[in-house]
Scaffold this active site. Structure first.
Site, PDB file in Angstrom:
ATOM      1  N   ASP A  36       0.822  -1.213   0.000  1.00 49.00           N
ATOM      2  CA  ASP A  36       0.000   0.000   0.000  1.00 49.00           C
ATOM      3  C   ASP A  36       0.857   1.264   0.000  1.00 49.00           C
ATOM      4  O   ASP A  36       1.961   1.280   0.535  1.00 49.00           O
ATOM      5  CB  ASP A  36      -0.928  -0.019   1.235  1.00 49.00           C
ATOM      6  CG  ASP A  36      -2.086   0.957   1.083  1.00 49.00           C
ATOM      7  OD1 ASP A  36      -2.407   1.329  -0.064  1.00 49.00           O
ATOM      8  OD2 ASP A  36      -2.667   1.342   2.108  1.00 49.00           O
ATOM      9  N   ASN A  38       1.178   3.436  -2.971  1.00 47.72           N
ATOM     10  CA  ASN A  38       1.651   3.872  -4.298  1.00 47.72           C
ATOM     11  C   ASN A  38       1.121   5.264  -4.659  1.00 47.72           C
ATOM     12  O   ASN A  38       1.866   6.111  -5.149  1.00 47.72           O
ATOM     13  CB  ASN A  38       1.171   2.907  -5.393  1.00 47.72           C
ATOM     14  CG  ASN A  38       1.813   1.550  -5.295  1.00 47.72           C
ATOM     15  OD1 ASN A  38       2.746   1.361  -4.533  1.00 47.72           O
ATOM     16  ND2 ASN A  38       1.315   0.605  -6.074  1.00 47.72           N
ATOM     17  N   ARG A  40      -0.082   7.697  -2.733  1.00 48.62           N
ATOM     18  CA  ARG A  40       0.460   8.789  -1.902  1.00 48.62           C
ATOM     19  C   ARG A  40       1.917   9.081  -2.255  1.00 48.62           C
ATOM     20  O   ARG A  40       2.370  10.212  -2.210  1.00 48.62           O
ATOM     21  CB  ARG A  40       0.315   8.435  -0.415  1.00 48.62           C
ATOM     22  CG  ARG A  40      -1.092   8.701   0.112  1.00 48.62           C
ATOM     23  CD  ARG A  40      -1.344   8.024   1.413  1.00 48.62           C
ATOM     24  NE  ARG A  40      -1.510   6.587   1.248  1.00 48.62           N
ATOM     25  CZ  ARG A  40      -1.380   5.709   2.218  1.00 48.62           C
ATOM     26  NH1 ARG A  40      -1.036   6.100   3.435  1.00 48.62           N
ATOM     27  NH2 ARG A  40      -1.581   4.434   1.979  1.00 48.62           N
ATOM     28  N   HIS A  53       2.086   3.526  -9.102  1.00 47.05           N
ATOM     29  CA  HIS A  53       1.890   2.100  -9.399  1.00 47.05           C
ATOM     30  C   HIS A  53       3.065   1.561 -10.212  1.00 47.05           C
ATOM     31  O   HIS A  53       3.525   0.437  -9.994  1.00 47.05           O
ATOM     32  CB  HIS A  53       0.579   1.877 -10.156  1.00 47.05           C
ATOM     33  CG  HIS A  53      -0.638   2.243  -9.349  1.00 47.05           C
ATOM     34  ND1 HIS A  53      -0.793   1.848  -8.035  1.00 47.05           N
ATOM     35  CD2 HIS A  53      -1.746   2.964  -9.652  1.00 47.05           C
ATOM     36  CE1 HIS A  53      -1.948   2.324  -7.578  1.00 47.05           C
ATOM     37  NE2 HIS A  53      -2.537   3.009  -8.537  1.00 47.05           N
ATOM     38  N   SER A  82     -10.753  -7.097  -4.157  1.00 45.35           N
ATOM     39  CA  SER A  82     -12.116  -7.151  -4.698  1.00 45.35           C
ATOM     40  C   SER A  82     -12.830  -5.813  -4.484  1.00 45.35           C
ATOM     41  O   SER A  82     -13.830  -5.530  -5.132  1.00 45.35           O
ATOM     42  CB  SER A  82     -12.897  -8.316  -4.070  1.00 45.35           C
ATOM     43  OG  SER A  82     -12.669  -8.403  -2.679  1.00 45.35           O
ATOM     44  N   TRP A  85     -12.283  -2.273  -7.317  1.00 45.43           N
ATOM     45  CA  TRP A  85     -13.128  -1.908  -8.471  1.00 45.43           C
ATOM     46  C   TRP A  85     -13.866  -0.612  -8.198  1.00 45.43           C
ATOM     47  O   TRP A  85     -14.370   0.034  -9.112  1.00 45.43           O
ATOM     48  CB  TRP A  85     -14.162  -3.010  -8.756  1.00 45.43           C
ATOM     49  CG  TRP A  85     -13.574  -4.322  -9.181  1.00 45.43           C
ATOM     50  CD1 TRP A  85     -13.457  -5.439  -8.416  1.00 45.43           C
ATOM     51  CD2 TRP A  85     -13.030  -4.659 -10.468  1.00 45.43           C
ATOM     52  NE1 TRP A  85     -12.867  -6.461  -9.134  1.00 45.43           N
ATOM     53  CE2 TRP A  85     -12.602  -6.006 -10.405  1.00 45.43           C
ATOM     54  CE3 TRP A  85     -12.863  -3.955 -11.666  1.00 45.43           C
ATOM     55  CZ2 TRP A  85     -12.006  -6.672 -11.478  1.00 45.43           C
ATOM     56  CZ3 TRP A  85     -12.277  -4.612 -12.742  1.00 45.43           C
ATOM     57  CH2 TRP A  85     -11.861  -5.949 -12.643  1.00 45.43           C
ATOM     58  N   LEU A 147      10.673 -20.480  -5.513  1.00 46.88           N
ATOM     59  CA  LEU A 147       9.754 -19.607  -4.768  1.00 46.88           C
ATOM     60  C   LEU A 147       8.376 -19.687  -5.413  1.00 46.88           C
ATOM     61  O   LEU A 147       8.273 -19.718  -6.636  1.00 46.88           O
ATOM     62  CB  LEU A 147      10.242 -18.142  -4.835  1.00 46.88           C
ATOM     63  CG  LEU A 147       9.329 -17.084  -4.207  1.00 46.88           C
ATOM     64  CD1 LEU A 147       9.422 -17.102  -2.681  1.00 46.88           C
ATOM     65  CD2 LEU A 147       9.675 -15.674  -4.708  1.00 46.88           C
ATOM     66  N   GLU A 223       2.075 -13.345  12.134  1.00 51.80           N
ATOM     67  CA  GLU A 223       2.597 -12.164  12.820  1.00 51.80           C
ATOM     68  C   GLU A 223       2.360 -10.978  11.900  1.00 51.80           C
ATOM     69  O   GLU A 223       2.582 -11.067  10.685  1.00 51.80           O
ATOM     70  CB  GLU A 223       4.104 -12.310  13.081  1.00 51.80           C
ATOM     71  CG  GLU A 223       4.443 -13.351  14.119  1.00 51.80           C
ATOM     72  CD  GLU A 223       3.835 -13.041  15.491  1.00 51.80           C
ATOM     73  OE1 GLU A 223       3.821 -11.862  15.887  1.00 51.80           O
ATOM     74  OE2 GLU A 223       3.365 -13.992  16.143  1.00 51.80           O
TER      75      GLU A 223
HETATM   76  C1  IPE Z   1      -5.255  -2.862  -0.125  1.00 54.19           C
HETATM   77  O1  IPE Z   1      -4.957  -1.509  -0.298  1.00 54.19           O
HETATM   78  C2  IPE Z   1      -5.253  -3.546  -1.455  1.00 54.19           C
HETATM   79  C3  IPE Z   1      -3.966  -3.628  -2.125  1.00 54.19           C
HETATM   80  C4  IPE Z   1      -2.806  -3.307  -1.642  1.00 54.19           C
HETATM   81  C5  IPE Z   1      -4.032  -4.143  -3.464  1.00 54.19           C
HETATM   82  P1  IPE Z   1      -6.106  -0.415  -0.349  1.00 54.19           P
HETATM   83  O2  IPE Z   1      -5.428   0.896  -0.466  1.00 54.19           O
HETATM   84  O3  IPE Z   1      -7.103  -0.737  -1.404  1.00 54.19           O
HETATM   85  O4  IPE Z   1      -6.779  -0.592   1.081  1.00 54.19           O
HETATM   86  P2  IPE Z   1      -7.792   0.354   1.848  1.00 54.19           P
HETATM   87  O5  IPE Z   1      -8.924   0.621   0.931  1.00 54.19           O
HETATM   88  O6  IPE Z   1      -7.064   1.607   2.191  1.00 54.19           O
HETATM   89  O7  IPE Z   1      -8.182  -0.420   3.066  1.00 54.19           O
HETATM   90  C1  IPE Z   2      -1.726   0.183  -3.333  1.00 56.52           C
HETATM   91  O1  IPE Z   2      -1.489   1.541  -3.385  1.00 56.52           O
HETATM   92  C2  IPE Z   2      -1.896  -0.421  -4.698  1.00 56.52           C
HETATM   93  C3  IPE Z   2      -3.273  -0.785  -5.048  1.00 56.52           C
HETATM   94  C4  IPE Z   2      -4.293  -0.768  -4.243  1.00 56.52           C
HETATM   95  C5  IPE Z   2      -3.494  -1.190  -6.415  1.00 56.52           C
HETATM   96  P1  IPE Z   2      -2.689   2.580  -3.361  1.00 56.52           P
HETATM   97  O2  IPE Z   2      -3.097   2.872  -4.768  1.00 56.52           O
HETATM   98  O3  IPE Z   2      -3.765   2.122  -2.475  1.00 56.52           O
HETATM   99  O4  IPE Z   2      -1.960   3.840  -2.742  1.00 56.52           O
HETATM  100  P2  IPE Z   2      -2.550   4.849  -1.663  1.00 56.52           P
HETATM  101  O5  IPE Z   2      -2.994   4.047  -0.481  1.00 56.52           O
HETATM  102  O6  IPE Z   2      -3.690   5.558  -2.311  1.00 56.52           O
HETATM  103  O7  IPE Z   2      -1.401   5.752  -1.352  1.00 56.52           O
HETATM  104 MG    MG Z   3      -4.141   2.362  -0.461  1.00 51.76          MG
END
Ligand code: IPE
Ligand code: IPE
Ligand code: MG
Length: 266
Positions: A36, A38, A40, A53, A82, A85, A147, A223
């Site tokens: 998570d 990307n 920001r 991304h 999921s 979308w 792996l 963990e």
């Molecule tokens: C979780 O990240 C999904 C992925 C890393 C692919 P999100 O950014 O979608 O999660 P929430 O919505 O903040 O919980």
């Molecule tokens: C995680 O990064 C990647 C995907 C969910 C595809 P985000 O796109 O959720 O990045 P933030 O959380 O908005 O920074």
């Molecule tokens: Mg996110």
């Protein structure tokens, strides 16, 4: 020796050997990562989210190579949930396109490095072109042993449990099995990644403290390590830091600390 610690030791002797192996582990067999941050990361530089991304793909490459070099058996990466979308159509289609091109571009490297690719999630919602490509990539890498890379795409932990339950329910309905055979073990055998170790370590980058419907059942005793590092900045050192945190945790699996100390000293 006190009565308490004596009884702890006695209980230890009847423990299954899997528990003993698990509490002694310093390198997790199965690591799952919620990648998570990307968006920001890009926004902090005044750039569009898609740049984040793309930078995230480089971090994926690093994570795969670190996991492989450390001797991790399975690495599970949350690429698209999921719930993702619900994002703007443009971001969703950019992510799909990126998924397609990355799969195409990285496949050879993964294959040459002995990585078995396994996509988990409901891929029926993806384009036929992408579904075909996924099947071909899985087939090409099926015999690789270094792996297992599980990429969670249109994945949800609840979806996974539901699809397993539905398969079992269908078997009960057809008479192939009885309802009393609908056990925890039977359900586990129908989940994604059923032949792999359960998740030992779950890492979330990006500073939030939640699981966001990622692997639920298989991470029941994982963990959890949360880091503020945004995914594109997650490098080999950050991965090793998370593993070091894991190695210093006392995993108790319901036992007492004294029992765990006894097992570790055996
Ligand atoms: C979780 O990240 C999904 C992925 C890393 C692919 P999100 O950014 O979608 O999660 P929430 O919505 O903040 O919980
Ligand atoms: C995680 O990064 C990647 C995907 C969910 C595809 P985000 O796109 O959720 O990045 P933030 O959380 O908005 O920074
Ligand atoms: Mg996110």
């Amino acid at each position: 020796m006190s009565i308490d610690s004596q009884s702890d030791t006695e209980v230890t002797q009847t423990l299954p050997s899997e528990i003993s192996a698990l509490v002694k582990q310093s390198i997790p067999k199965h690591v799952a990562i919620i990648m998570d941050g990307n968006g920001r990361w890009a926004q902090a530089q005044g750039k569009p989210r898609v740049i984040g991304h793309k930078a995230g793909v480089k971090a994926v490459r690093r994570a795969v190579s670190t996991a492989r070099n450390l001797g991790v058996e399975s690495l599970t990466l949350f690429a698209f949930s999921s719930e993702n979308w619900r994002r703007p159509d443009k971001e969703v289609s950019l992510l799909m396109e990126l998924f397609f091109t990355v799969l195409q571009r990285e496949l050879k490297l993964l294959h040459n490095n002995g990585v078995r690719l396994n996509i988990i999630g409901d891929i029926s919602r993806f384009s036929p072109r992408l579904q075909k490509q996924i099947a071909a990539a899985e087939e090409k890498t099926a015999d690789n042993k270094d792996l297992v890379l599980n990429v969670a795409a249109n994945y949800g932990g609840r979806w996974d449990i539901m699809q397993a339950a539905q398969k079992l329910a269908a078997k009960v309905e057809s008479g192939e099995m009885s309802s009393t055979q609908f056990t925890e073990e039977a359900l586990s055998e129908h989940l994604c990644m059923q032949n792999q170790a359960e998740v030992d370590l779950m890492i979330r980058t990006g500073g939030d403290y939640r699981i966001s419907n990622f692997v639920l059942w298989q991470a029941a005793y994982a963990e959890l390590v949360f880091t503020d590092t945004l995914w594109p900045d997650f490098d080999e050192d950050a991965f090793k830091d998370a593993i070091a945190i894991f190695a210093n945790r006392q995993r108790r699996f319901g036992l007492t600390g004294t029992q765990i100390d006894t097992i570790r000293s055996l």
